[in-house]
Design a protein around this motif. Structure first.
Motif, PDB file in Angstrom:
ATOM      1  N   MET A   4      38.320 -39.917  19.006  1.00 19.87           N
ATOM      2  CA  MET A   4      38.618 -41.090  18.190  1.00 19.87           C
ATOM      3  C   MET A   4      39.380 -40.700  16.920  1.00 19.87           C
ATOM      4  SD  MET A   4      38.120 -44.321  18.285  1.00 19.87           S
ATOM      5  CE  MET A   4      37.878 -45.761  17.341  1.00 19.87           C
ATOM      6  N   THR A   5      39.079 -39.560  16.347  1.00 16.81           N
ATOM      7  CA  THR A   5      39.743 -39.170  15.105  1.00 16.81           C
ATOM      8  C   THR A   5      41.205 -38.831  15.340  1.00 16.81           C
ATOM      9  OG1 THR A   5      39.052 -36.878  15.389  1.00 16.81           O
ATOM     10  CG2 THR A   5      37.612 -38.301  14.104  1.00 16.81           C
ATOM     11  N   THR A  19      43.158 -40.316  17.483  1.00 22.43           N
ATOM     12  CA  THR A  19      43.832 -41.604  17.577  1.00 22.43           C
ATOM     13  C   THR A  19      44.077 -42.191  16.189  1.00 22.43           C
ATOM     14  OG1 THR A  19      42.706 -41.984  19.668  1.00 22.43           O
ATOM     15  CG2 THR A  19      43.727 -43.886  18.628  1.00 22.43           C
ATOM     16  N   LEU A  20      43.077 -42.096  15.339  1.00 22.08           N
ATOM     17  CA  LEU A  20      43.238 -42.606  13.971  1.00 22.08           C
ATOM     18  C   LEU A  20      44.281 -41.807  13.203  1.00 22.08           C
ATOM     19  CD1 LEU A  20      39.546 -43.378  12.966  1.00 22.08           C
ATOM     20  CD2 LEU A  20      41.370 -44.992  13.514  1.00 22.08           C
TER      21      LEU A  20
END
Length: 83
Positions: free
Chosen positions: A1-2, A4-5
């Motif tokens: 997820m990080t 993607t951010l």
């Protein structure tokens, strides 16, 4: 997820940076004539000779940036649609 951010943040940073460049300087140098307004050519001996006028920038040496062109088009469509 990080990851993607991080990718989203980088894309947002690049987009906002380009928008700031388009707002501050809407015209860039012509890529064909490098801002000279004329195509610099050489004769057979390698000496520079005056070239033809640049058709892309019409001898100004400046071209409107793609982002500014898109903004102008969107603003014109909005202005015409709200009249």
């Amino acid at each position: 997820m990080t990851l993607t951010l991080l990718a989203i943040a980088c894309l947002l940073l690049v987009t906002l940076g380009y928008a700031a460049v388009c707002a501050a300087s809407p015209f860039g140098t012509c890529r064909k004539c490098n801002g000279f307004g004329r195509a610099i050519t050489t004769d057979r001996k390698g000496r520079p000779k005056p070239g033809k006028t640049c058709r892309r920038c019409k001898t100004t040496g400046k071209r409107i940036r793609a982002g500014r062109w898109l903004y102008n088009r969107a603003a014109r469509i909005h202005r015409d649609g709200t009249r």
